[in-house]
Write an enzyme that holds these catalytic residues in place. Structure first.
Site, PDB file in Angstrom:
ATOM      1  N   ASP A 138       1.058  -1.407   0.033  1.00 28.39           N
ATOM      2  CA  ASP A 138       0.202  -0.133   0.003  1.00 28.39           C
ATOM      3  C   ASP A 138       0.891   1.301   0.243  1.00 28.39           C
ATOM      4  OD1 ASP A 138      -1.705   2.151   0.404  1.00 28.39           O
ATOM      5  OD2 ASP A 138      -2.622   1.272   2.194  1.00 28.39           O
ATOM      6  N   LYS A 161       0.475   4.185  -0.167  1.00 28.12           N
ATOM      7  CA  LYS A 161       0.026   5.426   0.585  1.00 28.12           C
ATOM      8  C   LYS A 161       0.424   5.248   2.210  1.00 28.12           C
ATOM      9  CE  LYS A 161      -3.706   6.691  -2.419  1.00 28.12           C
ATOM     10  NZ  LYS A 161      -4.993   6.986  -2.618  1.00 28.12           N
ATOM     11  N   ARG A 205       3.700  13.169  -5.000  1.00 28.34           N
ATOM     12  CA  ARG A 205       2.576  13.154  -4.233  1.00 28.34           C
ATOM     13  C   ARG A 205       2.556  12.084  -2.973  1.00 28.34           C
ATOM     14  NH1 ARG A 205       0.381  15.595  -8.641  1.00 28.34           N
ATOM     15  NH2 ARG A 205      -0.970  13.474  -9.163  1.00 28.34           N
ATOM     16  N   GLY A 250      -4.382  10.613 -21.774  1.00 27.37           N
ATOM     17  CA  GLY A 250      -4.499  10.438 -23.143  1.00 27.37           C
ATOM     18  C   GLY A 250      -3.873   8.871 -23.415  1.00 27.37           C
ATOM     19  N   HIS A 251      -3.952   8.417 -24.575  1.00 26.94           N
ATOM     20  CA  HIS A 251      -3.647   7.168 -24.960  1.00 26.94           C
ATOM     21  C   HIS A 251      -2.926   7.181 -26.225  1.00 26.94           C
ATOM     22  CE1 HIS A 251      -5.651   4.596 -21.901  1.00 26.94           C
ATOM     23  NE2 HIS A 251      -6.361   5.463 -21.940  1.00 26.94           N
ATOM     24  N   TYR A 259      -0.822  10.251 -28.539  1.00 29.34           N
ATOM     25  CA  TYR A 259       0.596  10.606 -28.468  1.00 29.34           C
ATOM     26  C   TYR A 259       1.068  10.646 -29.702  1.00 29.34           C
ATOM     27  CZ  TYR A 259      -0.646   9.113 -23.767  1.00 29.34           C
ATOM     28  OH  TYR A 259      -1.181   9.126 -22.527  1.00 29.34           O
ATOM     29  N   ASP A 284       2.354   2.936 -27.567  1.00 27.93           N
ATOM     30  CA  ASP A 284       2.556   2.077 -26.388  1.00 27.93           C
ATOM     31  C   ASP A 284       3.917   1.434 -26.321  1.00 27.93           C
ATOM     32  OD1 ASP A 284       0.345   2.881 -25.041  1.00 27.93           O
ATOM     33  OD2 ASP A 284      -1.014   1.307 -25.405  1.00 27.93           O
TER      34      ASP A 284
END
Length: 382
Positions: free
Chosen positions: A66, A68, A97, A131-132, A136, A162
């Site tokens: 985890d 976080k 973050r 986006g995908h 791109y 990808d």
């Protein structure tokens, strides 16, 4: 036999989808120990594909944390201290973050190579956007050239962004930075963006454009389906064949095998004004026989010909079986690791094991049984 070429490397892979796992798979295929860190209880990040059937997850160890949870983060940092590299594919700023950004990771291990896989890159005005692959390769210019003349761009699967411009570029960047780290002791961040990677894949087309042999329109050029001798054709049985006879000697062989050597309509190979007419003629000719019949006429020659095989057919083609291009592991037929080496073996694919490797991984960094049990009790690992 020698060891796989990446033996001795340890890579931590924060679970993601698409290009990040593809890079992890490539590194694992060639001998790196790749430890995939999943979110607790997720089983696997990404689409609802059973983990044990996901080829991109092959040949890994897996642990659930985890990220976080401060105790889980402490485990991750201990893993990092014993690792050479880390892969993450979140949006820019996510691991910062969480409190495990590059500065924190490099404090734990100054020689760590951190591979960051995104679509738009870590910087630039579009970096925070979703986006995908298709988006791109759209802004890199790669998508513009794919399609028929006068028609809209064709979606080329998710290979340009990808995988070719994303995961493969990340794997290359990781290895380059790892080479630097081993020579200097200095780690760094690899900013792998699919926009950058797919643009780089277009380097030769930019060369053609700059020297005036490529029009900035799709479907009218040598390699984009504009030329009749570099295209696909339907056969009588509704299947397709590919022709790529660019060089004059190969074009001559193609015409000879097709019975067109004396036809003046095909004499001027590079007359682009006649390409459409010549393509129409070849299209009608290829419809007169089945794909297998054309194989009998054209395979084994220098006509630059191959049948267009489906995903189900490809593993059974004689050339692919002779080279072992596909292998079955865990009941799943899949591409075998590539490329190959004259001395070093690659890793035989091993499908994702739903049994976690928690104890094995934590013991490898010095955790004893009571400590592992305490982490489980605290919900920091599973």
């Amino acid at each position: 036999m020698s060891r796989p070429p990446l033996s001795g490397l340890r890579i931590i892979e924060l679970a993601g989808i698409g290009p990040g796992p593809f890079a992890g798979m490539m590194l694992a295929d060639h001998g790196a120990e790749v430890i995939r860190v999943e979110r607790i209880g997720s089983g696997k990040a990404g689409p609802q594909i059973p983990a044990e059937k996901d080829i991109l997850l092959r040949s890994r160890k897996t642990i659930e944390l985890d990220l976080k949870n401060p105790e889980s983060q402490a485990v991750l940092l201990d893993l990092v201290r014993k690792a050479d590299g880390l892969i993450e594919g979140f949006r820019p700023g996510v691991i910062e973050r969480l409190g495990i950004g590059p500065e924190v990771l490099h404090t734990a291990n100054p020689a760590l190579v951190i591979g960051r896989m995104t679509g738009w890159g870590q910087t630039g005005p579009m970096a925070p956007m979703a986006g995908h692959d298709l988006n791109y390769i759209a802004i890199s210019g790669a998508l513009h050239g794919v399609g028929r003349k006068g028609e809209k761009p064709v979606v080329p699967l998710n290979l340009f962004g990808d995988f070719g411009g994303g995961g493969m570029m990340l794997a290359f960047g990781m290895l380059a930075a790892l080479h630097h780290a081993r020579a200097t002791g200095e780690g760094q961040v690899v900013d792998a963006a699919m926009t950058d990677g797919s643009a780089l894949l277009s380097a030769m087309i930019h060369t053609f454009r700059q020297v005036g042999i490529w029009q900035d329109d799709r479907g009218v050029n040598l390699l984009d389906g504009g030329a009749h001798f570099y295209d696909t054709y339907e056969t009588r049985d509704g299947k397709y064949v590919s022709v790529g006879a660019i060089e004059p000697q190969f074009y001559a062989t193609l015409l000879d095998r097709l019975g067109l050597s004396d036809d003046p309509a095909y004499a001027r190979q590079m007359d682009a004004d006649r390409w459409d007419d010549m393509r129409d003629g070849l299209a009608q000719l290829f419809l007169t026989r089945t794909r297998d019949e054309w194989d009998g006429i054209l395979l084994g020659t220098d006509a630059c010909y191959a049948p267009v095989l489906s995903l189900d057919e490809a593993p059974h083609h004689p050339h692919n079986t002779a080279r072992g291009t596909f292998v079955t592991a865990g009941g799943i037929t899949q591409p075998t690791p590539a490329p190959r080496y004259s001395q070093s073996p690659t890793i035989a694919p091993r499908m994702y094991d739903t049994t976690l490797d928690t104890d094995t991984v934590l013991e490898s960094i010095g955790y004893d049984a009571p400590r592992i049990a305490a982490l489980r009790d605290a919900g920091a690992v599973r």
